[in-house]
Scaffold this active site. Sequence first.
Site, PDB file in Angstrom:
ATOM      1  N   HIS A 131      15.195 -34.095 -31.577  1.00  0.00           N
ATOM      2  CA  HIS A 131      13.950 -34.386 -32.321  1.00  0.00           C
ATOM      3  C   HIS A 131      13.524 -33.194 -33.175  1.00  0.00           C
ATOM      4  O   HIS A 131      12.350 -33.065 -33.510  1.00  0.00           O
ATOM      5  CB  HIS A 131      12.840 -34.766 -31.335  1.00  0.00           C
ATOM      6  CG  HIS A 131      13.193 -35.942 -30.507  1.00  0.00           C
ATOM      7  ND1 HIS A 131      13.272 -37.234 -30.996  1.00  0.00           N
ATOM      8  CD2 HIS A 131      13.571 -36.027 -29.198  1.00  0.00           C
ATOM      9  CE1 HIS A 131      13.631 -38.059 -30.039  1.00  0.00           C
ATOM     10  NE2 HIS A 131      13.829 -37.360 -28.934  1.00  0.00           N
ATOM     11  N   GLU A 174       8.122 -11.035 -25.688  1.00  0.00           N
ATOM     12  CA  GLU A 174       7.010 -10.090 -25.468  1.00  0.00           C
ATOM     13  C   GLU A 174       7.499  -8.653 -25.238  1.00  0.00           C
ATOM     14  O   GLU A 174       6.739  -7.719 -25.418  1.00  0.00           O
ATOM     15  CB  GLU A 174       6.111 -10.547 -24.321  1.00  0.00           C
ATOM     16  CG  GLU A 174       6.680 -10.444 -22.933  1.00  0.00           C
ATOM     17  CD  GLU A 174       5.616 -10.778 -21.876  1.00  0.00           C
ATOM     18  OE1 GLU A 174       4.450 -10.390 -22.020  1.00  0.00           O
ATOM     19  OE2 GLU A 174       5.987 -11.458 -20.916  1.00  0.00           O
ATOM     20  N   GLU A 200       9.368 -19.709 -20.055  1.00  0.00           N
ATOM     21  CA  GLU A 200       9.137 -18.374 -19.483  1.00  0.00           C
ATOM     22  C   GLU A 200      10.202 -17.401 -19.965  1.00  0.00           C
ATOM     23  O   GLU A 200       9.909 -16.251 -20.309  1.00  0.00           O
ATOM     24  CB  GLU A 200       9.111 -18.472 -17.962  1.00  0.00           C
ATOM     25  CG  GLU A 200       9.059 -17.145 -17.219  1.00  0.00           C
ATOM     26  CD  GLU A 200       7.823 -16.306 -17.541  1.00  0.00           C
ATOM     27  OE1 GLU A 200       6.892 -16.826 -18.196  1.00  0.00           O
ATOM     28  OE2 GLU A 200       7.805 -15.130 -17.172  1.00  0.00           O
ATOM     29  N   ARG A 206       1.102   1.772  -6.072  1.00  0.00           N
ATOM     30  CA  ARG A 206       1.314   0.784  -4.995  1.00  0.00           C
ATOM     31  C   ARG A 206       0.010   0.126  -4.576  1.00  0.00           C
ATOM     32  O   ARG A 206       0.000  -0.849  -3.822  1.00  0.00           O
ATOM     33  CB  ARG A 206       1.966   1.457  -3.786  1.00  0.00           C
ATOM     34  CG  ARG A 206       3.321   2.059  -4.041  1.00  0.00           C
ATOM     35  CD  ARG A 206       3.833   2.823  -2.827  1.00  0.00           C
ATOM     36  NE  ARG A 206       4.067   1.928  -1.724  1.00  0.00           N
ATOM     37  CZ  ARG A 206       5.244   1.322  -1.485  1.00  0.00           C
ATOM     38  NH1 ARG A 206       6.245   1.506  -2.315  1.00  0.00           N
ATOM     39  NH2 ARG A 206       5.404   0.516  -0.469  1.00  0.00           N
ATOM     40  N   LYS A 216       9.402 -13.952 -21.953  1.00  0.00           N
ATOM     41  CA  LYS A 216       9.873 -12.637 -21.497  1.00  0.00           C
ATOM     42  C   LYS A 216      10.582 -11.916 -22.629  1.00  0.00           C
ATOM     43  O   LYS A 216      10.348 -10.743 -22.888  1.00  0.00           O
ATOM     44  CB  LYS A 216      10.825 -12.796 -20.299  1.00  0.00           C
ATOM     45  CG  LYS A 216      10.167 -13.169 -19.004  1.00  0.00           C
ATOM     46  CD  LYS A 216       9.466 -12.028 -18.293  1.00  0.00           C
ATOM     47  CE  LYS A 216       8.013 -11.877 -18.533  1.00  0.00           C
ATOM     48  NZ  LYS A 216       7.090 -12.957 -18.313  1.00  0.00           N
ATOM     49  N   CYS A 269       0.872  -1.188   0.000  1.00  0.00           N
ATOM     50  CA  CYS A 269       0.000   0.000   0.000  1.00  0.00           C
ATOM     51  C   CYS A 269       0.905   1.233   0.000  1.00  0.00           C
ATOM     52  O   CYS A 269       2.117   1.135   0.092  1.00  0.00           O
ATOM     53  CB  CYS A 269      -0.857   0.035   1.252  1.00  0.00           C
ATOM     54  SG  CYS A 269      -1.858  -1.424   1.495  1.00  0.00           S
ATOM     55  N   LYS A 288      -2.015  -5.724 -19.924  1.00  0.00           N
ATOM     56  CA  LYS A 288      -1.618  -6.330 -18.642  1.00  0.00           C
ATOM     57  C   LYS A 288      -2.595  -7.426 -18.253  1.00  0.00           C
ATOM     58  O   LYS A 288      -2.208  -8.426 -17.680  1.00  0.00           O
ATOM     59  CB  LYS A 288      -1.550  -5.271 -17.538  1.00  0.00           C
ATOM     60  CG  LYS A 288      -1.053  -5.799 -16.202  1.00  0.00           C
ATOM     61  CD  LYS A 288       0.329  -6.414 -16.305  1.00  0.00           C
ATOM     62  CE  LYS A 288       0.739  -7.149 -15.066  1.00  0.00           C
ATOM     63  NZ  LYS A 288       1.970  -7.951 -15.233  1.00  0.00           N
ATOM     64  N   ASN A 305       1.075   0.287   5.905  1.00  0.00           N
ATOM     65  CA  ASN A 305       1.505  -0.557   4.791  1.00  0.00           C
ATOM     66  C   ASN A 305       2.243  -1.731   5.401  1.00  0.00           C
ATOM     67  O   ASN A 305       3.203  -1.547   6.139  1.00  0.00           O
ATOM     68  CB  ASN A 305       2.430   0.213   3.838  1.00  0.00           C
ATOM     69  CG  ASN A 305       3.023  -0.717   2.788  1.00  0.00           C
ATOM     70  OD1 ASN A 305       2.361  -1.671   2.365  1.00  0.00           O
ATOM     71  ND2 ASN A 305       4.254  -0.477   2.390  1.00  0.00           N
ATOM     72  N   GLY A 306       1.778  -2.957   5.093  1.00  0.00           N
ATOM     73  CA  GLY A 306       2.469  -4.137   5.631  1.00  0.00           C
ATOM     74  C   GLY A 306       1.465  -5.210   5.996  1.00  0.00           C
ATOM     75  O   GLY A 306       0.284  -5.130   5.673  1.00  0.00           O
ATOM     76  N   TRP A 339      -3.666  -1.704  -1.258  1.00  0.00           N
ATOM     77  CA  TRP A 339      -3.556  -2.945  -2.026  1.00  0.00           C
ATOM     78  C   TRP A 339      -4.001  -4.028  -1.041  1.00  0.00           C
ATOM     79  O   TRP A 339      -3.269  -4.333  -0.089  1.00  0.00           O
ATOM     80  CB  TRP A 339      -2.112  -3.181  -2.474  1.00  0.00           C
ATOM     81  CG  TRP A 339      -1.968  -4.424  -3.262  1.00  0.00           C
ATOM     82  CD1 TRP A 339      -1.585  -5.658  -2.807  1.00  0.00           C
ATOM     83  CD2 TRP A 339      -2.253  -4.621  -4.646  1.00  0.00           C
ATOM     84  NE1 TRP A 339      -1.596  -6.570  -3.800  1.00  0.00           N
ATOM     85  CE2 TRP A 339      -2.000  -5.975  -4.960  1.00  0.00           C
ATOM     86  CE3 TRP A 339      -2.682  -3.780  -5.663  1.00  0.00           C
ATOM     87  CZ2 TRP A 339      -2.169  -6.496  -6.237  1.00  0.00           C
ATOM     88  CZ3 TRP A 339      -2.861  -4.295  -6.932  1.00  0.00           C
ATOM     89  CH2 TRP A 339      -2.599  -5.633  -7.206  1.00  0.00           C
TER      90      TRP A 339
END
Length: 609
Positions: free
Chosen positions: A505, A489, A482, A27, A486, A2, A604, A98-99, A74
């Site tokens: 193969h 994209e 992955e 945040r 990355k 947050c 996103k 925040n936490g 958040w």
Amino acid sequence: MCGIIGYIGKETAVPILIEGLKKLEYRGYDSAGVAVLQDGKFEVRRAVGKLQNLEALLRSETLTGKIGVGHVRWATHGRPSEENAHPHRAGSIVLVHNGIIENYVALKKDLAAQGRVFQSETDTEVIAHLIDSIAQKGLALEEAVREAAKHLEGAYAIAVIDERDPDVVVGARKGSPLVVGLGLGEFFLASDIPAILHRTRDVLFLNDDEMAILTPEGVRITDLKGTELTREVTRVMWNPVMAEKGGYRHFMLKEIYEQPRAIMDTIRGRFSQDTGVIHLEEIGPAYDRLKTAKKIFIVACGTSWHAGLVGKYMFEELASITTEVDIASEFRYRSPLVGKDDLFIAITQSGETADTLAAMREAKKRGATVIAICNVVGSTVSREADGVIYTHAGPEIGVASTKAFTAQLTALYLFGLFFGSLRGALSTDSVKKRLVDLVHVPTLVERCLEANEHIEQIAKHYFKANDFLYLGRGPNFPIALEGALKLKEISYIHAEGYPAGEMKHGPIALIDEKMPVVVLAGKNGVYDKILANIEEVKARGGIVIAIMTEGDAEIAKRVTHSISIPATNQLLMPILMSIPLQLLAYHIAVLLGADVDQPRNLAKSVTVE
Ligand code: AGP
């Protein structure tokens, strides 16, 4: 994650708080709120959703207080709602936080036993009641916060004001960031620098277990014993755009570097190393059906699907249960043999991906128990699932997923231990041993990040290549996929991930002196095989960039470039392997001048089919 802000000075606080919250909105944007103290009374205003909703609420108000706190949320405990929005009030205390307070349940029980009534589901409100319960014994705000902080376990950065004293704002931190701003006759607390740059460039940083006491006369820093501390003032030279990214050039790089914190926050408070007990209460009613589940279906898209592929190795090794992994857009149009004896796991950062949501609804319709691994509290998937395991990675702004991915792998590993223990596939000692490996991961990720400059140099050799091939075996094979995703994209270079054993193969025909081959060659059960694959590539004049276990001279002498990662167990190695691949993709994209945070054609969250 947050964003918090506090202000005391000669100006009307609300516009300054709102301006600061705008810079902190990245945040968290589940809700926003401000509180000011005017004419001896608190005025608290909160709104669900984006900051603009709070601004609309305030437009018809004239709040004149010159001391106040603000927050963008958040959600971690309790869904996005007005009751759960900060600031939270208890008696004469108002605060923002925040936490994650790990022992809030126990504290809440004790405070409720004293007759205190709670309005929200949050851990933050518990802090407000704790401070108020101490202040009511006649302690000033500073002493009450100091005493309360000693009872808090977990992470917090708080800004606190007291209706009894209009001339003080108190800040305290442990495990979450808090900076102090020094203006002309005005002083600030904030989660990070962007929030106060519009008022001052002079800041000082609080360390864990320290407090800041802000009054119109100035700022005092103390430890939790009350001992005054001196702290050097830093003059910040960032421009405003850089400031929102915390000084990083792109959100993606910032989020790559946030991974130790994201992993720490994802595991925080979810297990006891002493007993080996794993707490995943948020699974809720789905818990009872886990014990009898006959098979697991993991379904997701993109990077989240890669996490699911690693999850298969984890669940089959840790919980001895057959695990099938599917791409959501395929699953939903098959006639999937999923039913009431099965556990369906939807992995999704956003919680809004249309294909994943549709696949989950299909599985529910067929009677399966559905659990979501999700990064957004209150998202559609998290609300419709029978149970949720949240990743606490905080908002991920860069389109290319990084910290959410490694947080997903962390959550999957934790769930695998939980599941293996529940089904008797893992002894308590075995769980404890694997938890030791897990708690070291944030530090090991920090060490992986130290290779950043070395990786940037490697990127300079190959950013003009037309094709890349990524090879991996076992739990590292999904990381080859992955790494390729990355790269493609954000740099638009064609890249493929492949099981290294599949080279002969087909893909071996691609090898030439122009195509870099990234090989995930960590020391694990198939290390000798991957060594052979490296030789196959070299024998055809290929370029090998190896991600290897640090100190592996055998690999280092055989390859064109090597990047080291620390040793860990083979189910956690995918987390470490991801870091250099994220950095390699990032630096190549930057060298190409690509739009790293918002690559062409992508979004996103893919909320359409
Ligand atoms: C990953 O870097 C991409 N942004 C994309 O593949 C993403 O993982 C995918 O769209 C799934 O998103 P979700 O996790 O929010 O469901």
